[in-house]
Design a protein around this motif. Sequence first.
Motif, PDB file in Angstrom:
ATOM      1  N   ASP A 157       0.809  -1.228   0.000  1.00 22.01           N
ATOM      2  CA  ASP A 157       0.000   0.000   0.000  1.00 22.01           C
ATOM      3  C   ASP A 157       0.840   1.275   0.000  1.00 22.01           C
ATOM      4  N   LEU A 158       2.152   1.147   0.091  1.00 25.06           N
ATOM      5  CA  LEU A 158       2.988   2.340   0.262  1.00 25.06           C
ATOM      6  C   LEU A 158       3.011   3.240  -0.968  1.00 25.06           C
ATOM      7  N   GLY A 159       2.546   2.737  -2.089  1.00 26.88           N
ATOM      8  CA  GLY A 159       2.431   3.587  -3.279  1.00 26.88           C
ATOM      9  C   GLY A 159       1.406   4.692  -3.098  1.00 26.88           C
ATOM     10  N   LYS A 160       0.529   4.549  -2.094  1.00 27.79           N
ATOM     11  CA  LYS A 160      -0.470   5.588  -1.812  1.00 27.79           C
ATOM     12  C   LYS A 160       0.152   6.831  -1.186  1.00 27.79           C
ATOM     13  N   LEU A 161       1.349   6.681  -0.614  1.00 17.25           N
ATOM     14  CA  LEU A 161       1.949   7.793   0.123  1.00 17.25           C
ATOM     15  C   LEU A 161       2.389   8.911  -0.815  1.00 17.25           C
ATOM     16  N   PRO A 162       2.163  10.162  -0.406  1.00 17.37           N
ATOM     17  CA  PRO A 162       2.611  11.288  -1.237  1.00 17.37           C
ATOM     18  C   PRO A 162       4.132  11.379  -1.227  1.00 17.37           C
ATOM     19  N   ARG A 163       4.706  11.756  -2.353  1.00 18.92           N
ATOM     20  CA  ARG A 163       6.160  11.897  -2.446  1.00 18.92           C
ATOM     21  C   ARG A 163       6.603  13.191  -1.781  1.00 18.92           C
ATOM     22  N   ASN A 164       7.687  13.094  -1.036  1.00 21.87           N
ATOM     23  CA  ASN A 164       8.292  14.266  -0.387  1.00 21.87           C
ATOM     24  C   ASN A 164       7.335  14.983   0.561  1.00 21.87           C
ATOM     25  N   GLY A 165       6.422  14.242   1.161  1.00 22.55           N
ATOM     26  CA  GLY A 165       5.461  14.868   2.062  1.00 22.55           C
ATOM     27  C   GLY A 165       5.945  14.920   3.504  1.00 22.55           C
ATOM     28  N   ARG A 166       5.255  15.732   4.301  1.00 25.78           N
ATOM     29  CA  ARG A 166       5.454  15.748   5.761  1.00 25.78           C
ATOM     30  C   ARG A 166       4.471  14.736   6.331  1.00 25.78           C
ATOM     31  N   LEU A 167       4.975  13.592   6.715  1.00 29.07           N
ATOM     32  CA  LEU A 167       4.111  12.493   7.104  1.00 29.07           C
ATOM     33  C   LEU A 167       3.993  12.378   8.620  1.00 29.07           C
ATOM     34  N   GLY A 168       2.767  12.365   9.102  1.00 28.26           N
ATOM     35  CA  GLY A 168       2.482  12.135  10.521  1.00 28.26           C
ATOM     36  C   GLY A 168       1.920  10.729  10.653  1.00 28.26           C
ATOM     37  N   ILE A 169       2.673   9.824  11.262  1.00 23.60           N
ATOM     38  CA  ILE A 169       2.336   8.405  11.236  1.00 23.60           C
ATOM     39  C   ILE A 169       1.832   7.912  12.594  1.00 23.60           C
ATOM     40  N   VAL A 170       0.688   7.217  12.553  1.00 24.15           N
ATOM     41  CA  VAL A 170       0.131   6.559  13.731  1.00 24.15           C
ATOM     42  C   VAL A 170      -0.199   5.120  13.347  1.00 24.15           C
ATOM     43  N   CYS A 171      -0.680   4.344  14.315  1.00 26.38           N
ATOM     44  CA  CYS A 171      -0.946   2.930  14.058  1.00 26.38           C
ATOM     45  C   CYS A 171      -2.251   2.507  14.731  1.00 26.38           C
ATOM     46  N   GLN A 172      -2.982   1.647  14.060  1.00 24.15           N
ATOM     47  CA  GLN A 172      -4.149   1.002  14.679  1.00 24.15           C
ATOM     48  C   GLN A 172      -3.692   0.397  16.006  1.00 24.15           C
ATOM     49  N   THR A 173      -4.474   0.574  17.053  1.00 24.50           N
ATOM     50  CA  THR A 173      -3.991   0.261  18.406  1.00 24.50           C
ATOM     51  C   THR A 173      -3.628  -1.206  18.617  1.00 24.50           C
ATOM     52  N   THR A 174      -4.259  -2.125  17.863  1.00 25.77           N
ATOM     53  CA  THR A 174      -4.034  -3.551  18.108  1.00 25.77           C
ATOM     54  C   THR A 174      -3.027  -4.196  17.168  1.00 25.77           C
ATOM     55  N   GLN A 175      -2.325  -3.401  16.372  1.00 24.81           N
ATOM     56  CA  GLN A 175      -1.270  -3.949  15.526  1.00 24.81           C
ATOM     57  C   GLN A 175      -0.110  -4.425  16.410  1.00 24.81           C
ATOM     58  N   SER A 176       0.761  -5.244  15.855  1.00 30.10           N
ATOM     59  CA  SER A 176       1.910  -5.741  16.630  1.00 30.10           C
ATOM     60  C   SER A 176       3.103  -4.799  16.478  1.00 30.10           C
TER      61      SER A 176
END
Length: 283
Positions: A146-165
């Motif tokens: 799915d990483l192709g969805k990410l904007p190029r050269n963007g300011r990315l604020g990353i969080v995670c679904q709470t139940t991921q490992s």
Amino acid sequence: MKVLVAAKCGFCPGVRNAISMAEETLQRSGAGQSVYCLGPIIHNKDEVERLRTSGLHTVDSVDEMDSGTVLIRSHGVAPSELNRLKEQGFHIVDATCVLVKRLQQIVKQLEAEGYEVVIIGEENHPEVQGVVGCVGDVVVVAGEDDLGKLPRNGRLGIVCQTTQSPEHLGAMLDAIARRSFSELKVINTLCKEAIKRQESAIELCQQVDVMFVLGGLHSANTRRLADLCKKHNKATFHLQNWEELDKKTLFGKTVAGVTAGASTPNWVIEEFVEHLERFGQER
């Protein structure tokens, strides 16, 4: 047959609180007063059925409700859904997990700071859908495909679904860091209770001949427990309850391990263990 139960398994505090709030709400409601839950209160059909017999009506849409009380499930909802319920005059009982509320506030803050929000998680999971509804511009990535969805050269604020490992979060952050970006801001939103259950399950599954992971088939945290156990013990089975057990899986086994997802009630675990021990004695 010897049966070992994981040190950490079953209801987490957030789920326990949601169930408690549901029971209290049903007790307070008068005759003829409807109590709804917008989606299953937790991903466990046995517990949902138990609450249904007590009067909790599970619906998929606001359009299915007339009037009365609405329980917001542990996964939370998008602000737009909450506002719609308020506008239509429903009495709202909010059982959203505090960690999910924290996640919702964090993505709002990231957006306010100018970051493009990235959620590592399952796009169709209700927790993630509720979080997505908190911001205007957001990308959900479940895996590296799915990483192709990410904007190029963007300011990315990353969080995670709470139940991921933690392992999956680490792998995804490593993959994201190898792509083009101007800034990364990562906030750890993983649930410590989910992590404890994962660690406990992995430790136990390596000590037994066969491993059983109990919980709803639609429960993300339970599926993750099963996936982790299968990496360390191929004789791992994800079951919702004792009725789903194929007794053939027990033949030739002397030690069984049992764990359960955060949405699996104790009575399901206890019933499974009792039957398992009795089966061993009978044989």
